[in-house]
Design a protein around this motif. Sequence first.
Motif, PDB file in Angstrom:
ATOM      1  N   ALA A  37      48.319  50.844  47.125  1.00  0.00           N
ATOM      2  CA  ALA A  37      48.242  50.104  45.858  1.00  0.00           C
ATOM      3  C   ALA A  37      47.028  50.501  45.042  1.00  0.00           C
ATOM      4  O   ALA A  37      47.077  50.547  43.805  1.00  0.00           O
ATOM      5  CB  ALA A  37      48.217  48.602  46.139  1.00  0.00           C
ATOM      6  N   ALA A  38      45.917  50.776  45.720  1.00  0.00           N
ATOM      7  CA  ALA A  38      44.666  51.056  45.006  1.00  0.00           C
ATOM      8  C   ALA A  38      44.627  52.449  44.393  1.00  0.00           C
ATOM      9  O   ALA A  38      43.792  52.711  43.522  1.00  0.00           O
ATOM     10  CB  ALA A  38      43.482  50.872  45.951  1.00  0.00           C
ATOM     11  N   LYS A  39      45.507  53.321  44.821  1.00  0.00           N
ATOM     12  CA  LYS A  39      45.496  54.686  44.278  1.00  0.00           C
ATOM     13  C   LYS A  39      45.644  54.685  42.761  1.00  0.00           C
ATOM     14  O   LYS A  39      44.957  55.429  42.054  1.00  0.00           O
ATOM     15  CB  LYS A  39      46.627  55.511  44.909  1.00  0.00           C
ATOM     16  N   ASP A  40      46.549  53.874  42.271  1.00  0.00           N
ATOM     17  CA  ASP A  40      46.824  53.825  40.834  1.00  0.00           C
ATOM     18  C   ASP A  40      46.210  52.607  40.161  1.00  0.00           C
ATOM     19  O   ASP A  40      46.433  52.371  38.972  1.00  0.00           O
ATOM     20  CB  ASP A  40      48.336  53.836  40.591  1.00  0.00           C
ATOM     21  N   ALA A  41      45.431  51.811  40.912  1.00  0.00           N
ATOM     22  CA  ALA A  41      44.823  50.607  40.340  1.00  0.00           C
ATOM     23  C   ALA A  41      43.428  50.917  39.830  1.00  0.00           C
ATOM     24  O   ALA A  41      42.620  51.529  40.534  1.00  0.00           O
ATOM     25  CB  ALA A  41      44.750  49.509  41.397  1.00  0.00           C
ATOM     26  N   GLN A  42      43.141  50.508  38.607  1.00  0.00           N
ATOM     27  CA  GLN A  42      41.800  50.694  38.063  1.00  0.00           C
ATOM     28  C   GLN A  42      41.032  49.384  38.040  1.00  0.00           C
ATOM     29  O   GLN A  42      39.816  49.362  38.217  1.00  0.00           O
ATOM     30  CB  GLN A  42      41.875  51.262  36.642  1.00  0.00           C
ATOM     31  N   ARG A  43      41.737  48.272  37.854  1.00  0.00           N
ATOM     32  CA  ARG A  43      41.095  46.958  37.807  1.00  0.00           C
ATOM     33  C   ARG A  43      41.414  46.186  39.078  1.00  0.00           C
ATOM     34  O   ARG A  43      42.579  45.947  39.379  1.00  0.00           O
ATOM     35  CB  ARG A  43      41.547  46.183  36.577  1.00  0.00           C
ATOM     36  N   PHE A  99      30.433  34.228  40.185  1.00  0.00           N
ATOM     37  CA  PHE A  99      30.140  33.212  41.189  1.00  0.00           C
ATOM     38  C   PHE A  99      30.224  31.813  40.591  1.00  0.00           C
ATOM     39  O   PHE A  99      30.344  31.642  39.386  1.00  0.00           O
ATOM     40  CB  PHE A  99      28.766  33.455  41.807  1.00  0.00           C
ATOM     41  N   ASN A 100      30.164  30.816  41.478  1.00  0.00           N
ATOM     42  CA  ASN A 100      30.323  29.420  41.056  1.00  0.00           C
ATOM     43  C   ASN A 100      31.652  29.209  40.331  1.00  0.00           C
ATOM     44  O   ASN A 100      31.749  28.409  39.402  1.00  0.00           O
ATOM     45  CB  ASN A 100      29.157  28.974  40.160  1.00  0.00           C
ATOM     46  N   GLN A 101      32.669  29.946  40.778  1.00  0.00           N
ATOM     47  CA  GLN A 101      33.987  29.837  40.155  1.00  0.00           C
ATOM     48  C   GLN A 101      35.052  29.678  41.230  1.00  0.00           C
ATOM     49  O   GLN A 101      35.053  30.407  42.219  1.00  0.00           O
ATOM     50  CB  GLN A 101      34.303  31.068  39.307  1.00  0.00           C
ATOM     51  N   ARG A 102      35.952  28.751  40.993  1.00  0.00           N
ATOM     52  CA  ARG A 102      37.037  28.490  41.934  1.00  0.00           C
ATOM     53  C   ARG A 102      38.348  29.010  41.347  1.00  0.00           C
ATOM     54  O   ARG A 102      38.700  28.703  40.207  1.00  0.00           O
ATOM     55  CB  ARG A 102      37.146  26.981  42.209  1.00  0.00           C
ATOM     56  N   VAL A 103      39.069  29.806  42.117  1.00  0.00           N
ATOM     57  CA  VAL A 103      40.343  30.341  41.656  1.00  0.00           C
ATOM     58  C   VAL A 103      41.369  29.213  41.592  1.00  0.00           C
ATOM     59  O   VAL A 103      41.545  28.453  42.548  1.00  0.00           O
ATOM     60  CB  VAL A 103      40.841  31.469  42.579  1.00  0.00           C
ATOM     61  N   THR A 104      42.053  29.117  40.455  1.00  0.00           N
ATOM     62  CA  THR A 104      43.037  28.043  40.259  1.00  0.00           C
ATOM     63  C   THR A 104      44.469  28.549  40.200  1.00  0.00           C
ATOM     64  O   THR A 104      45.412  27.755  40.294  1.00  0.00           O
ATOM     65  CB  THR A 104      42.726  27.275  38.969  1.00  0.00           C
ATOM     66  N   GLY A 105      44.658  29.865  40.016  1.00  0.00           N
ATOM     67  CA  GLY A 105      46.020  30.378  39.956  1.00  0.00           C
ATOM     68  C   GLY A 105      46.081  31.862  39.713  1.00  0.00           C
ATOM     69  O   GLY A 105      45.084  32.496  39.321  1.00  0.00           O
ATOM     70  N   PHE A 106      47.279  32.423  39.947  1.00  0.00           N
ATOM     71  CA  PHE A 106      47.561  33.837  39.675  1.00  0.00           C
ATOM     72  C   PHE A 106      48.799  33.897  38.786  1.00  0.00           C
ATOM     73  O   PHE A 106      49.796  33.220  39.061  1.00  0.00           O
ATOM     74  CB  PHE A 106      47.832  34.600  40.974  1.00  0.00           C
ATOM     75  N   LYS A 107      48.741  34.690  37.750  1.00  0.00           N
ATOM     76  CA  LYS A 107      49.896  34.838  36.862  1.00  0.00           C
ATOM     77  C   LYS A 107      50.209  36.318  36.672  1.00  0.00           C
ATOM     78  O   LYS A 107      49.356  37.096  36.239  1.00  0.00           O
ATOM     79  CB  LYS A 107      49.613  34.179  35.505  1.00  0.00           C
ATOM     80  N   ASP A 108      51.425  36.700  37.035  1.00  0.00           N
ATOM     81  CA  ASP A 108      51.849  38.085  36.868  1.00  0.00           C
ATOM     82  C   ASP A 108      52.060  38.403  35.393  1.00  0.00           C
ATOM     83  O   ASP A 108      52.494  37.553  34.609  1.00  0.00           O
ATOM     84  CB  ASP A 108      53.158  38.331  37.615  1.00  0.00           C
ATOM     85  N   TYR A 109      51.739  39.621  35.054  1.00  0.00           N
ATOM     86  CA  TYR A 109      52.092  40.127  33.723  1.00  0.00           C
ATOM     87  C   TYR A 109      52.363  41.620  33.881  1.00  0.00           C
ATOM     88  O   TYR A 109      51.528  42.368  34.379  1.00  0.00           O
ATOM     89  CB  TYR A 109      50.969  39.886  32.712  1.00  0.00           C
ATOM     90  N   GLY A 110      53.529  42.057  33.532  1.00  0.00           N
ATOM     91  CA  GLY A 110      53.849  43.476  33.627  1.00  0.00           C
ATOM     92  C   GLY A 110      53.561  44.026  35.010  1.00  0.00           C
ATOM     93  O   GLY A 110      54.097  43.573  36.017  1.00  0.00           O
ATOM     94  N   ASP A 111      52.661  45.021  35.043  1.00  0.00           N
ATOM     95  CA  ASP A 111      52.303  45.667  36.306  1.00  0.00           C
ATOM     96  C   ASP A 111      51.006  45.121  36.884  1.00  0.00           C
ATOM     97  O   ASP A 111      50.379  45.770  37.731  1.00  0.00           O
ATOM     98  CB  ASP A 111      52.159  47.180  36.093  1.00  0.00           C
ATOM     99  N   GLY A 112      50.591  43.941  36.448  1.00  0.00           N
ATOM    100  CA  GLY A 112      49.328  43.402  36.930  1.00  0.00           C
ATOM    101  C   GLY A 112      49.376  41.910  37.150  1.00  0.00           C
ATOM    102  O   GLY A 112      50.436  41.282  37.123  1.00  0.00           O
ATOM    103  N   VAL A 113      48.190  41.329  37.381  1.00  0.00           N
ATOM    104  CA  VAL A 113      48.074  39.896  37.647  1.00  0.00           C
ATOM    105  C   VAL A 113      46.799  39.378  36.992  1.00  0.00           C
ATOM    106  O   VAL A 113      45.778  40.084  36.944  1.00  0.00           O
ATOM    107  CB  VAL A 113      48.062  39.615  39.163  1.00  0.00           C
ATOM    108  N   THR A 114      46.879  38.187  36.454  1.00  0.00           N
ATOM    109  CA  THR A 114      45.701  37.514  35.914  1.00  0.00           C
ATOM    110  C   THR A 114      45.205  36.504  36.941  1.00  0.00           C
ATOM    111  O   THR A 114      45.968  35.648  37.396  1.00  0.00           O
ATOM    112  CB  THR A 114      46.018  36.797  34.593  1.00  0.00           C
ATOM    113  N   VAL A 115      43.938  36.641  37.311  1.00  0.00           N
ATOM    114  CA  VAL A 115      43.317  35.700  38.240  1.00  0.00           C
ATOM    115  C   VAL A 115      42.629  34.635  37.403  1.00  0.00           C
ATOM    116  O   VAL A 115      41.680  34.921  36.667  1.00  0.00           O
ATOM    117  CB  VAL A 115      42.299  36.397  39.161  1.00  0.00           C
TER     118      VAL A 115
END
Length: 446
Positions: free
Chosen positions: A143-149, A208-224
């Motif tokens: 997966a990381a081969k083509d992942a930049q972010r 830091f000092n941040q709590r993850v609340t969700g993941f949302k897919d978009y196209g070929d990526g994900v918003t954390v």
Amino acid sequence: MKVIIVGCTHAGTITATQILKNHPETEVTIYERNDNVSFLSCGIAVYLSGDVGDPDAMFYSSPEQLSQLGADVHMQHNVTSIDPKTKTVKVTDLVTGEEKTDHYDKLVMTTGSWPIIPPIEGVDSDHVYLCKNYHHAKELFAAAKDAQRVVVIGAGYIGVELVEAYTRQNKDVTLVDSAPRMLHKYFDQEYTDRIQQQFKQKGATLAFNQRVTGFKDYGDGVTVETDKGSYDADIAILCVGFRPNTNLLKGKVEMHDNGAIITNEYMQSSDPDIYAAGDSTSVHYNPTGKDAYIPLATNAIRQGTMAGVNIFGNQMRDMGTQSSSGLNLYGTTMASSGLTLENAKEADIDADSVTIEDNYRPEFMPTTEKVLMTLVWDKKTRQIIGGQLMSKYDVAQSAGVLSLCIQDKHTIDYLAFVDMLFQPNFDRPFNYLNILAQAAVAKANK
């Protein structure tokens, strides 16, 4: 005697090897639901960074080797239930679907751990990865081969190693954690401030000092999404800790609240015919004198060895652990053993600490390096209960000296003047650990 081993990564592999080398007449049956054994997951980061090209080199045993020793090895077989009353296990062949029941005289529970997966919306996204076993490593590499972010969630050992690996590949990496700094359980802020500066210089974003609340897919990526913002990524990696994989014995043997099996000093559970080792159980943590959940390969291998000995009669006692560990980040070695001062106070120990920085060898040598080091001790007994080191020089093995001091309840006075070698290529007339302990003695005597 028939021994069934459930799970075969570190503890299970060592248990089987220990039994068959010393008691080859024993009938040893191994059930493992994966298709491999003995993968050193602590090496995943060096594989993903490109330092190690072949992940298959991270196996130190194989089903074939265990079979040659005399084990009856069943890969891709899932134990679905254990009945301690009848000493039976039910097993499903994950390839054929066939089910069967098997009997044991002694059972060794070495089912390990599994990554904690928070109940967060979108966590099952195809763009969200785990980092635990061989298959995770292969998936991440592809997966990381083509992942930049890349967004990494969790600033413990695995998380920071992944961030370092990906920044070295010039990827855009964000590290998210609810704590105020990375590695806060293992190192004081002076240490983490210094290493975080190197992460920033390499382009990492520290959220830091941040709590993850969700993941949302978009196209070929994900918003954390976090409670303070959001980060777009091609892939996100969860590294927020591990939980014992012990549901098979829930309600059948005594467990801690987190599910870790409680054992005595011989790795024997509350059922005398069931032993446990590795990430499925707790360890005796010497700095506090209490049990703790510390899923490390070193603990698993020691406990597996003891289980393999003690099923024939309890004779090898557990010495406990100091949870010694180390990291190499951007050429900087960080190592620790035992408690930080903050952890000691949380454990209600009246402790103190001292931090100094000194060269590891004389200044007249062509080169030398500074060593930042900390010693923590119990104020009442003067016993050493923790220490930390950080340097461009490889100080990792010095954590072993501190571990031994904690294990054997040595005092700051002892370490201050204990004999160590001197040769200008290697150290000063007083080793830097002597100097550190002398600073502790000076502070304690004020």
